[in-house]
Write a protein that holds these residues in place. Structure first.
Motif, PDB file in Angstrom:
ATOM      1  N   SER A   9      33.680  48.362  47.536  1.00  0.00           N
ATOM      2  CA  SER A   9      34.682  49.427  47.430  1.00  0.00           C
ATOM      3  C   SER A   9      36.055  48.863  47.079  1.00  0.00           C
ATOM      4  O   SER A   9      36.335  47.684  47.328  1.00  0.00           O
ATOM      5  CB  SER A   9      34.776  50.191  48.749  1.00  0.00           C
ATOM      6  OG  SER A   9      33.536  50.795  49.040  1.00  0.00           O
ATOM      7  N   PRO A  10      36.930  49.694  46.521  1.00  0.00           N
ATOM      8  CA  PRO A  10      38.276  49.224  46.161  1.00  0.00           C
ATOM      9  C   PRO A  10      38.990  48.584  47.353  1.00  0.00           C
ATOM     10  O   PRO A  10      39.012  49.151  48.446  1.00  0.00           O
ATOM     11  CB  PRO A  10      38.987  50.501  45.718  1.00  0.00           C
ATOM     12  CG  PRO A  10      37.895  51.403  45.250  1.00  0.00           C
ATOM     13  CD  PRO A  10      36.735  51.109  46.181  1.00  0.00           C
ATOM     14  N   GLY A  41      42.723  49.108  37.776  1.00  0.00           N
ATOM     15  CA  GLY A  41      42.497  50.303  36.973  1.00  0.00           C
ATOM     16  C   GLY A  41      41.736  50.085  35.679  1.00  0.00           C
ATOM     17  O   GLY A  41      41.468  51.046  34.955  1.00  0.00           O
ATOM     18  N   VAL A  42      41.359  48.848  35.365  1.00  0.00           N
ATOM     19  CA  VAL A  42      40.644  48.559  34.119  1.00  0.00           C
ATOM     20  C   VAL A  42      39.195  48.200  34.451  1.00  0.00           C
ATOM     21  O   VAL A  42      38.933  47.269  35.217  1.00  0.00           O
ATOM     22  CB  VAL A  42      41.310  47.394  33.345  1.00  0.00           C
ATOM     23  CG1 VAL A  42      40.534  47.073  32.080  1.00  0.00           C
ATOM     24  CG2 VAL A  42      42.756  47.738  33.027  1.00  0.00           C
ATOM     25  N   LYS A  43      38.231  48.942  33.846  1.00  0.00           N
ATOM     26  CA  LYS A  43      36.811  48.711  34.086  1.00  0.00           C
ATOM     27  C   LYS A  43      36.222  47.815  33.006  1.00  0.00           C
ATOM     28  O   LYS A  43      36.619  47.880  31.843  1.00  0.00           O
ATOM     29  CB  LYS A  43      36.043  50.034  34.101  1.00  0.00           C
ATOM     30  CG  LYS A  43      36.380  50.906  35.288  1.00  0.00           C
ATOM     31  CD  LYS A  43      35.539  52.149  35.299  1.00  0.00           C
ATOM     32  CE  LYS A  43      35.875  53.006  36.513  1.00  0.00           C
ATOM     33  NZ  LYS A  43      35.032  54.200  36.593  1.00  0.00           N
ATOM     34  N   GLN A  44      35.239  46.983  33.435  1.00  0.00           N
ATOM     35  CA  GLN A  44      34.545  46.099  32.500  1.00  0.00           C
ATOM     36  C   GLN A  44      33.162  45.788  33.057  1.00  0.00           C
ATOM     37  O   GLN A  44      33.031  45.447  34.234  1.00  0.00           O
ATOM     38  CB  GLN A  44      35.327  44.785  32.320  1.00  0.00           C
ATOM     39  CG  GLN A  44      34.643  43.759  31.454  1.00  0.00           C
ATOM     40  CD  GLN A  44      34.576  44.169  29.997  1.00  0.00           C
ATOM     41  OE1 GLN A  44      35.581  44.565  29.416  1.00  0.00           O
ATOM     42  NE2 GLN A  44      33.393  44.090  29.418  1.00  0.00           N
ATOM     43  N   GLU A  45      32.134  45.909  32.207  1.00  0.00           N
ATOM     44  CA  GLU A  45      30.801  45.469  32.601  1.00  0.00           C
ATOM     45  C   GLU A  45      30.687  43.970  32.411  1.00  0.00           C
ATOM     46  O   GLU A  45      31.178  43.426  31.422  1.00  0.00           O
ATOM     47  CB  GLU A  45      29.729  46.170  31.774  1.00  0.00           C
ATOM     48  CG  GLU A  45      29.443  47.569  32.244  1.00  0.00           C
ATOM     49  CD  GLU A  45      28.220  48.182  31.571  1.00  0.00           C
ATOM     50  OE1 GLU A  45      27.370  47.437  31.006  1.00  0.00           O
ATOM     51  OE2 GLU A  45      28.117  49.418  31.613  1.00  0.00           O
ATOM     52  N   ASN A  90      46.391  40.287  45.341  1.00  0.00           N
ATOM     53  CA  ASN A  90      46.929  41.613  45.656  1.00  0.00           C
ATOM     54  C   ASN A  90      46.586  42.717  44.660  1.00  0.00           C
ATOM     55  O   ASN A  90      47.093  43.826  44.785  1.00  0.00           O
ATOM     56  CB  ASN A  90      48.447  41.547  45.870  1.00  0.00           C
ATOM     57  CG  ASN A  90      48.800  40.587  46.978  1.00  0.00           C
ATOM     58  OD1 ASN A  90      48.238  40.651  48.070  1.00  0.00           O
ATOM     59  ND2 ASN A  90      49.693  39.656  46.693  1.00  0.00           N
ATOM     60  N   LEU A  91      45.720  42.459  43.670  1.00  0.00           N
ATOM     61  CA  LEU A  91      45.288  43.524  42.767  1.00  0.00           C
ATOM     62  C   LEU A  91      44.116  44.273  43.393  1.00  0.00           C
ATOM     63  O   LEU A  91      43.187  43.664  43.930  1.00  0.00           O
ATOM     64  CB  LEU A  91      44.851  42.962  41.414  1.00  0.00           C
ATOM     65  CG  LEU A  91      45.935  42.393  40.512  1.00  0.00           C
ATOM     66  CD1 LEU A  91      45.335  41.975  39.168  1.00  0.00           C
ATOM     67  CD2 LEU A  91      47.069  43.392  40.299  1.00  0.00           C
ATOM     68  N   VAL A  92      44.157  45.599  43.300  1.00  0.00           N
ATOM     69  CA  VAL A  92      43.046  46.408  43.785  1.00  0.00           C
ATOM     70  C   VAL A  92      41.869  46.198  42.838  1.00  0.00           C
ATOM     71  O   VAL A  92      42.017  46.274  41.619  1.00  0.00           O
ATOM     72  CB  VAL A  92      43.438  47.898  43.865  1.00  0.00           C
ATOM     73  CG1 VAL A  92      42.231  48.740  44.244  1.00  0.00           C
ATOM     74  CG2 VAL A  92      44.575  48.104  44.868  1.00  0.00           C
TER      75      VAL A  92
END
Length: 123
Positions: free
Chosen positions: A48-49, A71-75, A87-89
């Motif tokens: 989870s985030p 906020g950026v998705k990648q497979e 500290n990045l979600v």
């Protein structure tokens, strides 16, 4: 609390630490400065985030995952790497059962005391 791992970590001699939600892990080595962890995910398992002050580098050893960082998705799939600044979600969804090798600097104290497992689950 033990402050560093043994010099040789023979994974076939270790039990998986069950974290719940289709996720388990084995500690591969650590001291105060660094920690490497083998994490096994069942398909549909979720990280989870969450965020932490540690630098994280992850190697996808097998399977397929959808990561989201800031906020950026990648497979990613076997052979790919992921770098997560402090500290990045970030989060991960396991698309095909597999394993990740997570490396953290400094050591994840919360993993050693058992409190760092609350962000795993099943979608």
């Amino acid at each position: 609390m033990k402050r560093q791992s043994d010099k040789y970590i023979i994974t076939k001699e270790m039990d998986w630490e069950e974290l719940g939600g289709g996720v388990s892990r084995k500690m591969l080595g650590f001291d105060n400065q660094i920690m490497m962890v083998l994490v096994k995910f069942e398909e549909g398992a979720v990280g989870s985030p969450h965020s932490h002050f540690h630098t994280q580098a992850t190697y996808c050893a097998s399977g397929k995952f959808e990561f989201e960082i800031d906020g950026v998705k990648q497979e990613v799939s076997a052979g790919d790497g992921v770098y997560i600044e402090p500290n990045l979600v970030h989060s991960a969804l396991c698309l095909e059962a597999g394993t990740l090798i997570d490396t953290f600097s400094p050591v994840r104290e919360d993993f050693l005391d058992g409190s760092g497992v609350s962000y795993f689950g099943k979608k």
